[in-house]
Design a protein around this motif. Sequence first.
Motif, PDB file in Angstrom:
ATOM      1  N   GLN A   2       0.854  -1.188   0.000  1.00 40.57           N
ATOM      2  CA  GLN A   2       0.000   0.000   0.000  1.00 40.57           C
ATOM      3  C   GLN A   2       0.888   1.235   0.000  1.00 40.57           C
ATOM      4  N   GLU A  49      -6.052   1.833  -3.631  1.00 35.37           N
ATOM      5  CA  GLU A  49      -4.730   1.266  -3.319  1.00 35.37           C
ATOM      6  C   GLU A  49      -4.088   1.990  -2.133  1.00 35.37           C
ATOM      7  N   HIS A  50      -4.700   3.063  -1.663  1.00 31.92           N
ATOM      8  CA  HIS A  50      -4.236   3.746  -0.456  1.00 31.92           C
ATOM      9  C   HIS A  50      -4.953   3.144   0.742  1.00 31.92           C
ATOM     10  N   HIS A  51      -4.317   3.258   1.901  1.00 27.26           N
ATOM     11  CA  HIS A  51      -4.897   2.647   3.106  1.00 27.26           C
ATOM     12  C   HIS A  51      -6.333   3.100   3.351  1.00 27.26           C
ATOM     13  N   HIS A  54      -8.736   1.443   0.822  1.00 25.47           N
ATOM     14  CA  HIS A  54      -8.707  -0.011   1.030  1.00 25.47           C
ATOM     15  C   HIS A  54      -9.431  -0.396   2.312  1.00 25.47           C
ATOM     16  N   SER A 149      -1.105   3.062   7.496  1.00 24.33           N
ATOM     17  CA  SER A 149      -0.737   2.280   6.320  1.00 24.33           C
ATOM     18  C   SER A 149       0.227   1.149   6.662  1.00 24.33           C
TER      19      SER A 149
END
Length: 267
Positions: A2, A49-51, A54, A149
Motif C-alpha cells: 500500500q 490502493e491507499h490505506h 482499502h 498504512s
Amino acid sequence: IQYTGGSTGLPKGAARTHGADLVELDAIMDSNGIGDDPDNVVLIQCPLEHHGGHSWFTIAFAAGATLVICEAFNAEQILHFIEFYRVTYMILLPPTTYLRLLRCPTIDQCDLSSVRLVQSAAGATTKPIIQAIYDKFPNAVLNYGWGQSESGAGSSLKITRAMLEADSPLLESVGRPMKHVEMKVVDEDGNEVTFEVIDALDHKGVHYLAVVEYTENEEDAEDAQLVILSVGEDDEGEYLDVVEDDETLLEVSKLFEQRLSDDYEID
C-alpha cells in the motif's frame, strides 16, 4: 503493498500482511463505530490502493453496510450521491478534497443531514477545513486517522464541535492509539524516550506538569530535557499538551524553577 501519504516520513510503499488487514478491520470498526448499524451507507472517494480507500472498502463489507464508490472526484455527483443514497459515513482523501467539495456552488441545495461521520486522513487538516465541514454537515462528527498504512492501525481522533469552539489543542493532536496499538515516543536515533513527572502546580486555572525527558542510553542525567505540559480533559479523559506559548511558558517555568531549585540545577 500500500502507498502511504507520508505520515511517518516520506511517502513510500508499505508491505502489508493479512494479519495487518484483520487488525485494521477490528481497530477501525472500533474507532468509528461503523458496525453498530447494518443500515449504514458508506461513500468512498479516494484511491483504493491507499490505506484509506482499502480499509473503508473492506470494513463496509465487514459491517454489512451499503457501499457507494465514486470513480473520480466530481463535487456535484458526490453531493447527489449523499442525498440520493442517504449516506451516513463518508471518506474523502486528502483533507483538502473536502474544501473542493464544500466550495461547490450547488452545495446549499443538497440535504446532507444523513451524514453522521466524516472521515479524513493522508495529510494534515486545519481549523478552516474542520470549520467548513461542520458548517455544511449539521449532524456529522469528523474522525481523523494517522500512520495506519504500515501496521493496519495507528492513531485516531474524533474532532468534535466542542473542540472546535474551544480552540482545543487537540485540534493539532495525532489522537490516541487505536485498538491493538502500543505507542512509544522515540528520539531521532530510535531510542525510547522516558518521561518522569517531577512537580505539578496550578496557575490561572490550569494544571501544569514539570516533566524530565530522557532516553535509556542517556550517559549524563544533567543533559535531560525539562518539558512543561498542561493537563486538559475531554470526553475520553485527560490529555497532555506541550506548552509553547512564550508568555505562558516563561511564567510557569519561573514558578517551577523557584519550587525545584533546591533539588535540581535548571538551565
